[in-house]
Design an enzyme around this catalytic site. Structure first.
Site, PDB file in Angstrom:
ATOM      1  N   LYS A 163     -16.888 -60.926 -20.062  1.00 19.83           N
ATOM      2  CA  LYS A 163     -17.892 -60.479 -19.309  1.00 19.83           C
ATOM      3  C   LYS A 163     -17.932 -59.039 -19.162  1.00 19.83           C
ATOM      4  CE  LYS A 163     -19.646 -59.994 -15.554  1.00 19.83           C
ATOM      5  NZ  LYS A 163     -20.764 -58.892 -15.622  1.00 19.83           N
ATOM      6  N   GLU A 175      -6.232 -55.243 -12.643  1.00 16.26           N
ATOM      7  CA  GLU A 175      -5.959 -53.645 -12.778  1.00 16.26           C
ATOM      8  C   GLU A 175      -7.139 -53.136 -11.720  1.00 16.26           C
ATOM      9  OE1 GLU A 175      -6.269 -50.400 -13.282  1.00 16.26           O
ATOM     10  OE2 GLU A 175      -7.115 -50.436 -15.150  1.00 16.26           O
ATOM     11  N   CYS A 180      -9.839 -45.131 -12.781  1.00 13.01           N
ATOM     12  CA  CYS A 180      -8.840 -45.715 -11.565  1.00 13.01           C
ATOM     13  C   CYS A 180      -7.653 -44.951 -11.281  1.00 13.01           C
ATOM     14  CB  CYS A 180      -8.441 -47.096 -11.946  1.00 13.01           C
ATOM     15  SG  CYS A 180      -7.959 -47.137 -13.738  1.00 13.01           S
ATOM     16  N   GLU A 224     -11.058 -44.834  -2.248  1.00 16.29           N
ATOM     17  CA  GLU A 224     -11.229 -44.539  -3.528  1.00 16.29           C
ATOM     18  C   GLU A 224     -12.553 -44.174  -3.595  1.00 16.29           C
ATOM     19  OE1 GLU A 224     -11.227 -47.441  -6.470  1.00 16.29           O
ATOM     20  OE2 GLU A 224     -10.340 -46.190  -7.944  1.00 16.29           O
TER      21      GLU A 224
HETATM   22  P1  TAP Z   1     -16.757 -54.589  -9.638  1.00 16.83           P
HETATM   23  O1  TAP Z   1     -17.968 -55.149  -8.629  1.00 16.83           O
HETATM   24  O2  TAP Z   1     -15.369 -55.119  -9.315  1.00 16.83           O
HETATM   25  O3  TAP Z   1     -17.048 -55.019 -11.033  1.00 16.83           O
HETATM   26  C1  TAP Z   1     -16.085 -55.224 -12.120  1.00 16.83           C
HETATM   27  C2  TAP Z   1     -16.369 -56.205 -12.958  1.00 16.83           C
HETATM   28  O4  TAP Z   1     -16.521 -57.711 -12.154  1.00 16.83           O
HETATM   29  C3  TAP Z   1     -17.874 -56.108 -13.423  1.00 16.83           C
HETATM   30  O5  TAP Z   1     -18.024 -56.983 -14.819  1.00 16.83           O
HETATM   31  C4  TAP Z   1     -18.686 -57.113 -12.560  1.00 16.83           C
HETATM   32  O6  TAP Z   1     -19.993 -57.438 -13.023  1.00 16.83           O
HETATM   33  C5  TAP Z   1     -17.591 -58.232 -12.112  1.00 16.83           C
HETATM   34  N1  TAP Z   1     -17.884 -58.760 -10.992  1.00 16.83           N
HETATM   35  C6  TAP Z   1     -18.543 -58.649  -9.788  1.00 16.83           C
HETATM   36  N2  TAP Z   1     -18.354 -59.489  -8.886  1.00 16.83           N
HETATM   37  C7  TAP Z   1     -17.738 -60.524  -9.471  1.00 16.83           C
HETATM   38  C8  TAP Z   1     -17.312 -61.900  -9.059  1.00 16.83           C
HETATM   39  N3  TAP Z   1     -17.600 -62.214  -7.686  1.00 16.83           N
HETATM   40  N4  TAP Z   1     -16.653 -62.674  -9.685  1.00 16.83           N
HETATM   41  C9  TAP Z   1     -16.213 -62.123 -11.034  1.00 16.83           C
HETATM   42  N5  TAP Z   1     -16.539 -60.667 -11.442  1.00 16.83           N
HETATM   43  C10 TAP Z   1     -17.457 -60.106 -10.860  1.00 16.83           C
HETATM   44  O7  TAP Z   1     -16.766 -53.227  -9.652  1.00 16.83           O
HETATM   45  P2  TAP Z   1     -17.804 -52.084  -9.913  1.00 16.83           P
HETATM   46  O8  TAP Z   1     -19.300 -52.674  -8.885  1.00 16.83           O
HETATM   47  O9  TAP Z   1     -18.188 -51.997 -11.111  1.00 16.83           O
HETATM   48  O10 TAP Z   1     -17.376 -50.927  -9.200  1.00 16.83           O
HETATM   49  C11 TAP Z   1     -17.182 -50.664  -7.712  1.00 16.83           C
HETATM   50  C12 TAP Z   1     -16.045 -50.292  -7.582  1.00 16.83           C
HETATM   51  O11 TAP Z   1     -14.739 -50.807  -8.312  1.00 16.83           O
HETATM   52  C13 TAP Z   1     -15.661 -48.738  -7.804  1.00 16.83           C
HETATM   53  O12 TAP Z   1     -16.187 -47.826  -6.893  1.00 16.83           O
HETATM   54  C14 TAP Z   1     -14.345 -48.708  -7.943  1.00 16.83           C
HETATM   55  O13 TAP Z   1     -13.643 -48.482  -6.916  1.00 16.83           O
HETATM   56  C15 TAP Z   1     -13.766 -49.826  -8.749  1.00 16.83           C
HETATM   57  N6  TAP Z   1     -13.532 -49.758 -10.185  1.00 16.83           N
HETATM   58  C16 TAP Z   1     -12.185 -49.557 -10.725  1.00 16.83           C
HETATM   59  C17 TAP Z   1     -12.194 -49.593 -12.059  1.00 16.83           C
HETATM   60  C18 TAP Z   1     -10.761 -49.558 -12.630  1.00 16.83           C
HETATM   61  S1  TAP Z   1     -10.762 -49.436 -13.869  1.00 16.83           S
HETATM   62  N7  TAP Z   1      -9.930 -49.848 -11.671  1.00 16.83           N
HETATM   63  C19 TAP Z   1     -13.299 -49.599 -12.723  1.00 16.83           C
HETATM   64  C20 TAP Z   1     -14.432 -49.684 -12.354  1.00 16.83           C
HETATM   65  C21 TAP Z   1     -14.854 -49.990 -10.836  1.00 16.83           C
HETATM   66  P3  TAP Z   1     -21.189 -56.672 -12.542  1.00 16.83           P
HETATM   67  O14 TAP Z   1     -20.929 -55.253 -13.052  1.00 16.83           O
HETATM   68  O15 TAP Z   1     -22.330 -57.484 -13.385  1.00 16.83           O
HETATM   69  O16 TAP Z   1     -21.297 -56.753 -11.125  1.00 16.83           O
END
Ligand code: TAP
Length: 490
Positions: free
Chosen positions: A179, A253, A288, A390
């Protein structure tokens, strides 16, 4: 602004067929730089997750029995077709993520090609051991696939992160349901279309939808044998907690707040360029590993931060599809507001200096074009939120240090432990300190992105498990079976 690709009405991949969701619902995918809808994707619900898991289950045995070399050959063919579509995929990526095509999106697709090719050649390495128990007994181990892998990825580098999960999982004989993030599913669907040319139906399934709906349904599905997740620490913890009731292995990760340590004898021009790279500002620091805490020795603090500020201010920020652009747009309004919240709050702290950037114009009423010149703060209290949490945006804190003991303590005073960067004229000084820094990946006098083959992953709350490597592939996607056999025939 240059023209984006035409708007796409995409479908998701289940059982080798591109389909809509059971509910018929769709999600708009918006170019954050312009506010234009660049495409729509199905909004998967629990029923779709069930179809995808069932499809993977049907494909599981036959794919596990396919010789590893043949599985590797399929990965290589995929890499060739991605290469042929590189430009198209890079434009899609730039349009949906806001990441600049020259500095980010094109290199990201190239790294995905490299990663497929790296794993394509590793089929012969999925091997066990023979054990010397005694002369009358043969004992050995096999490495077996786990089964159905649920992979959930974020929006910041969707193609590279999708491949980092798909390629090792498939090579080791697992089947996958992936996903992507709701903000950036289009390039991943294009990747799925290419993969589908070379894989039997059901081996790779890609469902699109909201995290709290499709993502949660996938991660908690009772037939999943392994979860691999990249994203926020918060959602990572949710998944880990939920998986404990089923004892499903999980790789995570997650986030980071990496230190970049500049020694007094560093070549300051080299180090300033390197610190800029380490902060990943050309991806709006939505990375990250971003080295957003810059510890500079007090003897060079003033001159170094001035150099750093002038480099950060020189970047061209704008249209991600323009070849001249260095830095594109932040992903969405929610992240833009969050980043600006950090800046506003930090600027209000008495004594804090803003050496570059600051709040962007119209930061309050903006609906697209989330452009930000990188911000550099100095004179920040160590307990300020911006120095501890972060930001996932282009906000950097420079902090002076006096002694090695002090800088190690400050660098390690974080719940994260993903990466770190050290800049020193005498690399032995950096090498000595590298033993003390609690992070999964340290670089000395360089700040590259991950290389295929290098185990990548975090300590502490930055995650569990390793990716991008043979070691990570075997650990994350295989299980060990021991077999013992008597050699005495009675
Ligand atoms: P998350 O909310 O963690 O989203 C990452 C993935 O998980 C997306 O595909 C998201 O789907 C999905 N997801 C969200 N809620 C879920 C749940 N309850 N069960 C299963 N999957 C779920 O991160 P974000 O909103 O994209 O970014 C927010 C923060 O995450 C950033 O500020 C940053 O701190 C961190 N982040 C870290 C990384 C790395 S590489 N470590 C990358 C991106 C973000 P949807 O996008 O459809 O909600």
């Amino acid at each position: 602004m240059s023209a984006p690709p035409h708007s796409l009405n995409e479908r998701m991949l289940i059982n080798g067929v591109f389909c809509d969701s059971a509910s018929g619902g769709r999600i708009d995918v918006v170019n954050p730089a312009t506010g234009d809808v660049v495409g729509t994707v199905p909004r998967a619900i629990g029923e779709d997750v069930q179809f995808a898991v069932d499809a993977a289950a049907s494909a599981r045995v036959s794919w596990a029995h396919t010789p590893p070399r043949e599985r590797g050959h399929a990965l290589y063919k995929i890499s060739e077709d991605i290469e042929a579509a590189l430009e198209e995929i890079a434009r899609l990526l730039a349009s949906e993520t806001g990441n600049a095509i020259r500095t980010q999106s094109r290199p990201e697709v190239r790294s995905a090609i490299d990663l497929f090719r790296y794993y394509a050649g590793l089929g012969g390495e999925i091997k066990g051991q023979t054990l010397p128990i005694n002369r009358d007994m043969l004992s050995w181990t096999w490495k077996e696939p786990l089964g159905i892998v649920a992979a959930v990825i974020p929006w910041n580098a969707p193609i590279a992160l999708a491949v980092a999960k798909i390629a090792p999982a498939l090579l080791t004989g697992n089947v996958v349901v992936l996903k992507p993030a709701e903000d950036a599913p289009l390039a991943v669907l294009r990747l799925a279309e290419i993969c589908n040319r070379f894989l039997p139906k059901g081996v790779l399934n890609v469902i699109t939808g909201y995290g709290s709906e499709a993502g949660a349904a996938l991660a908690s599905h009772r037939n999943i044998d392994k979860i691999t997740f990249t994203g926020s620490t918060e959602v990572g913890k949710l998944i880990l907690r939920d998986s404990s009731s089923r004892i499903v292995p999980v790789s995570l990760e997650l986030g980071g707040k990496s230190p970049s340590i500049v020694f007094p004898d560093a070549d300051t021009d080299w180090a300033a360029d390197g610190v800029v790279t380490a902060t990943r500002v050309t991806r709006q620091s939505q990375a990250c590993v971003a080295g957003s805490r810059v510890f500079v020795h007090e003897s060079i603090f003033k001159s170094f931060t001035k150099k750093l500020a002038s480099r950060l201010s020189a970047f061209k920020v704008g249209d991600p599809l323009d070849e001249e652009t260095d830095i594109g747009s932040v992903i969405n309004v929610k992240q833009f507001r969050r980043i600006n919240g950090f800046i506003r709050e930090t600027q209000a702290i008495p004594g804090v200096q803003v050496l570059a950037g600051g709040l962007p114009e119209n930061h309050d009423d903006i609906t697209s074009g989330f452009f930000m010149q990188p911000t550099l703060f100095t004179d920040i209290p160590l307990d300020a939120r911006v120095a501890r949490e972060e930001v996932f945006g282009p906000v950097i804190c420079a902090i002076p240090w006096k002694t090695e003991e002090e800088v190690v303590r400050m660098a390690n005073d974080t719940e994260y432990g993903l990466a770190g960067f050290l800049w020193a004229g005498n690399p032995l000084n950096a090498l000595r300190l590298s033993r003390e820094i609690e992070a999964g990946w340290l670089q000395i006098n360089q700040a590259f992105a991950q290389f295929p083959g290098q185990p990548f992953g975090g300590f502490k709350q930055s995650g569990i498990g390793r990716e991008f490597s043979l070691e990570g592939m075997i650990e994350s996607y295989t299980r060990t079976k021991s077999v013992t056999m008597s050699m005495q025939v009675t």
